[in-house]
Motif scaffolding. Structure first.
Motif, PDB file in Angstrom:
ATOM      1  N   VAL A   9     -54.923 -48.832  22.622  1.00 58.01           N
ATOM      2  CA  VAL A   9     -53.888 -48.353  23.538  1.00 58.01           C
ATOM      3  C   VAL A   9     -52.859 -47.506  22.795  1.00 58.01           C
ATOM      4  O   VAL A   9     -52.481 -46.429  23.261  1.00 58.01           O
ATOM      5  CB  VAL A   9     -53.218 -49.539  24.267  1.00 58.01           C
ATOM      6  N   LYS A  10     -52.399 -47.962  21.650  1.00 59.72           N
ATOM      7  CA  LYS A  10     -51.362 -47.239  20.891  1.00 59.72           C
ATOM      8  C   LYS A  10     -51.846 -45.844  20.492  1.00 59.72           C
ATOM      9  O   LYS A  10     -51.134 -44.851  20.663  1.00 59.72           O
ATOM     10  CB  LYS A  10     -50.977 -48.042  19.655  1.00 59.72           C
ATOM     11  N   GLU A  11     -53.057 -45.769  19.967  1.00 59.56           N
ATOM     12  CA  GLU A  11     -53.596 -44.479  19.537  1.00 59.56           C
ATOM     13  C   GLU A  11     -53.825 -43.550  20.732  1.00 59.56           C
ATOM     14  O   GLU A  11     -53.546 -42.352  20.658  1.00 59.56           O
ATOM     15  CB  GLU A  11     -54.905 -44.670  18.758  1.00 59.56           C
ATOM     16  N   LEU A  16     -52.270 -38.888  24.082  1.00 59.14           N
ATOM     17  CA  LEU A  16     -51.926 -38.396  25.418  1.00 59.14           C
ATOM     18  C   LEU A  16     -50.442 -38.074  25.564  1.00 59.14           C
ATOM     19  O   LEU A  16     -50.018 -37.567  26.606  1.00 59.14           O
ATOM     20  CB  LEU A  16     -52.332 -39.429  26.473  1.00 59.14           C
ATOM     21  N   LYS A  17     -49.641 -38.435  24.557  1.00 59.44           N
ATOM     22  CA  LYS A  17     -48.183 -38.206  24.572  1.00 59.44           C
ATOM     23  C   LYS A  17     -47.521 -38.932  25.737  1.00 59.44           C
ATOM     24  O   LYS A  17     -46.723 -38.374  26.487  1.00 59.44           O
ATOM     25  CB  LYS A  17     -47.874 -36.717  24.598  1.00 59.44           C
ATOM     26  N   VAL A  18     -47.908 -40.202  25.883  1.00 61.72           N
ATOM     27  CA  VAL A  18     -47.326 -41.074  26.909  1.00 61.72           C
ATOM     28  C   VAL A  18     -47.014 -42.428  26.270  1.00 61.72           C
ATOM     29  O   VAL A  18     -47.365 -42.683  25.120  1.00 61.72           O
ATOM     30  CB  VAL A  18     -48.285 -41.271  28.116  1.00 61.72           C
ATOM     31  N   VAL A  23     -50.803 -45.619  29.506  1.00 63.26           N
ATOM     32  CA  VAL A  23     -52.237 -45.662  29.201  1.00 63.26           C
ATOM     33  C   VAL A  23     -52.905 -46.757  30.031  1.00 63.26           C
ATOM     34  O   VAL A  23     -53.960 -46.540  30.629  1.00 63.26           O
ATOM     35  CB  VAL A  23     -52.487 -45.897  27.694  1.00 63.26           C
ATOM     36  N   MET A  24     -52.270 -47.913  30.092  1.00 63.74           N
ATOM     37  CA  MET A  24     -52.835 -49.015  30.870  1.00 63.74           C
ATOM     38  C   MET A  24     -52.886 -48.658  32.362  1.00 63.74           C
ATOM     39  O   MET A  24     -53.856 -48.984  33.048  1.00 63.74           O
ATOM     40  CB  MET A  24     -52.031 -50.298  30.637  1.00 63.74           C
ATOM     41  N   GLU A  25     -51.852 -47.977  32.869  1.00 60.04           N
ATOM     42  CA  GLU A  25     -51.850 -47.550  34.267  1.00 60.04           C
ATOM     43  C   GLU A  25     -52.988 -46.565  34.521  1.00 60.04           C
ATOM     44  O   GLU A  25     -53.698 -46.677  35.524  1.00 60.04           O
ATOM     45  CB  GLU A  25     -50.517 -46.895  34.630  1.00 60.04           C
ATOM     46  N   PHE A  54     -60.199 -36.400  27.779  1.00 59.33           N
ATOM     47  CA  PHE A  54     -59.317 -36.660  28.925  1.00 59.33           C
ATOM     48  C   PHE A  54     -57.983 -35.957  28.724  1.00 59.33           C
ATOM     49  O   PHE A  54     -57.391 -35.448  29.677  1.00 59.33           O
ATOM     50  CB  PHE A  54     -59.113 -38.169  29.109  1.00 59.33           C
ATOM     51  N   ALA A  55     -57.498 -35.907  27.488  1.00 63.38           N
ATOM     52  CA  ALA A  55     -56.210 -35.272  27.193  1.00 63.38           C
ATOM     53  C   ALA A  55     -56.236 -33.776  27.508  1.00 63.38           C
ATOM     54  O   ALA A  55     -55.184 -33.182  27.751  1.00 63.38           O
ATOM     55  CB  ALA A  55     -55.842 -35.503  25.729  1.00 63.38           C
ATOM     56  N   LYS A  56     -57.405 -33.175  27.525  1.00 63.17           N
ATOM     57  CA  LYS A  56     -57.522 -31.733  27.815  1.00 63.17           C
ATOM     58  C   LYS A  56     -57.380 -31.421  29.302  1.00 63.17           C
ATOM     59  O   LYS A  56     -57.152 -30.268  29.666  1.00 63.17           O
ATOM     60  CB  LYS A  56     -58.868 -31.205  27.319  1.00 63.17           C
ATOM     61  N   ILE A  57     -57.506 -32.432  30.154  1.00 53.99           N
ATOM     62  CA  ILE A  57     -57.395 -32.221  31.601  1.00 53.99           C
ATOM     63  C   ILE A  57     -55.924 -31.997  31.947  1.00 53.99           C
ATOM     64  O   ILE A  57     -55.081 -32.840  31.627  1.00 53.99           O
ATOM     65  CB  ILE A  57     -57.936 -33.442  32.382  1.00 53.99           C
TER      66      ILE A  57
END
Length: 71
Positions: A9-11, A16-18, A23-25, A54-57
């Protein structure tokens, strides 16, 4: 031999810069979010390349605007 990099989750949050909570949501609510390869003590683990894809979306930034009730 290929090398696979894992993300928790941390990584994933850093990628994702969140925040971790977001991330869990995303994991629970976003249909396009990658499925974890394993869940260890309630903590999901993903292949890094899946999270990076996913981060590219493109995603909207900020909170959605509130709907104004016309009545």
């Amino acid at each position: 031999m290929s090398t696979h990099i894992l993300m928790g989750v941390k990584e994933a949050a850093l990628c994702l810069k969140v925040q971790n909570q977001r991330v869990m949501e995303l994991w629970h609510e976003h249909p396009d979010f990658p499925h974890p390869i394993e869940v260890l003590y309630n903590d999901p683990v993903w292949w890094a390349e899946d999270i990076e894809e996913f981060a590219k979306i493109p995603r909207p930034v900020g909170r959605p605007k509130k709907q104004v009730d016309p009545s």
